[in-house]
Write a protein that holds these residues in place. Sequence first.
Motif, short mmCIF file in Angstrom:
data_model
loop_
_atom_site.label_atom_id
_atom_site.label_comp_id
_atom_site.label_asym_id
_atom_site.label_seq_id
_atom_site.Cartn_x
_atom_site.Cartn_y
_atom_site.Cartn_z
N TYR A 68 0.81 -1.22 0.00
CA TYR A 68 0.00 0.00 0.00
C TYR A 68 0.85 1.27 0.00
N SER A 93 3.97 3.83 -1.73
CA SER A 93 4.62 4.22 -2.98
C SER A 93 6.10 4.45 -2.73
N ASP A 138 4.57 11.15 -5.69
CA ASP A 138 3.71 10.56 -6.72
C ASP A 138 3.09 9.29 -6.15
N SER A 145 0.80 6.07 -5.41
CA SER A 145 0.09 5.06 -6.18
C SER A 145 -1.38 5.05 -5.77
N THR A 146 -2.18 4.30 -6.51
CA THR A 146 -3.61 4.21 -6.20
C THR A 146 -3.84 3.62 -4.82
N GLN A 147 -3.07 2.56 -4.48
CA GLN A 147 -3.22 1.93 -3.16
C GLN A 147 -2.82 2.88 -2.03
N THR A 148 -1.73 3.64 -2.26
CA THR A 148 -1.28 4.58 -1.23
C THR A 148 -2.30 5.69 -1.03
N GLN A 149 -2.84 6.21 -2.11
CA GLN A 149 -3.85 7.26 -2.02
C GLN A 149 -5.11 6.76 -1.32
N SER A 150 -5.45 5.50 -1.57
CA SER A 150 -6.62 4.91 -0.92
C SER A 150 -6.40 4.80 0.60
N ASN A 160 -6.56 8.34 2.11
CA ASN A 160 -7.95 8.81 2.20
C ASN A 160 -8.69 8.13 3.35
#
Length: 366
Positions: free
Chosen positions: A125, A127, A132, A134-139, A142
Amino acid sequence: MHRTYPKALYVVRLNVENTSIISSHLTWGFPAPSAFTGFMHHLQRQLNQIAEYATVECCGVGIISHQFNPQITKTNQFRYSPYQLNLARHPLKADGSTPAMIEEGKGHFEVSLVIGLAGDELDEYLSANDEDLSTQTQSLLNQLNLLVYNMRLAGGSVFPHKHVKPKLINWSEHDAVNKTKALRRSVLPGFALLHRHDVLTAHQKWLAQYPTYLETQKNSPDLLDTLLDIQRFNFFSTPKEVIVDQEQLEGVWTVRPRPEHLKGWLVPIPIGYGALTDLQPQGVIKGLRHDDYPATFVETLISLGEWQSPHRIENIVDILWNYNTEPKNGVYELVQPFASQLDIDTSLTDEETHQSFEFETEEEEF
């Protein structure tokens, strides 16, 4: 003592309103570190209820204060304190009578929390590039924001900062110093709370060999004597003779200079609890909020802390607070497991040993 080094740091700046500022039976002001470790513990429990984050562990919380506004009024009515807490008036009862007033101090503050995250499955999870995500990190970021902004901190309401956005930083021990240099710019201006029990014990050793203290107190200092000595102005009489209004006086009262190891913004802080009785089995003590666990009666432990500017901190994980997972002798304390202990010189200088002080003019100095 068990210590889990963080794999990621969640850094969030919060505005907290109407928080409790009575931190113990002896101290008031900024909330105790236990308020922030409790906040961290609650965050972990909520995060673990989500399937993909079930193994994530919060391994420490750093406290960096940016602003603190206690709700107090300056007054001359009280002999021992120049301040009075602003108390809220509760609504009248149904019969028109005035309800009992419970004294509770309130305040507002702005704080940055540095929460360490660990766990075997956390790597997927994160990056590699902190800028920058990743999608998992941003999830994950959030989800952390959603949980944090719906919690309370030290009894106060939590609001996000308008300009400083939360960060999720991939962390490792080998590049901790370089990443700290980049991170600490975002938490300035502010002051990080450090535990300085080493300064407390060092000053106890210094007092034990200080001539004037031993002459006046007639005994070696314990830790409480040492803590009180640090938090007050200490006066003593020098042996130098002075003449005032044609009268010869044999001493001059002056403030004792602070030794080198007491430089810094030192404050008393609550760091946990000490048991008053043996640990009682589940259900023995009646009237508890939860009867599911063993319990005991405790009192607050007071130690020494220091507010230090983040630009002096080489590794940001040094400021993380966590529970001591291996309590001994009924001491349930908060610790900073990653902080290194420094060697403190407590040897007396010649001036401190001989108590020789020079005055420009005897009458003016008196």
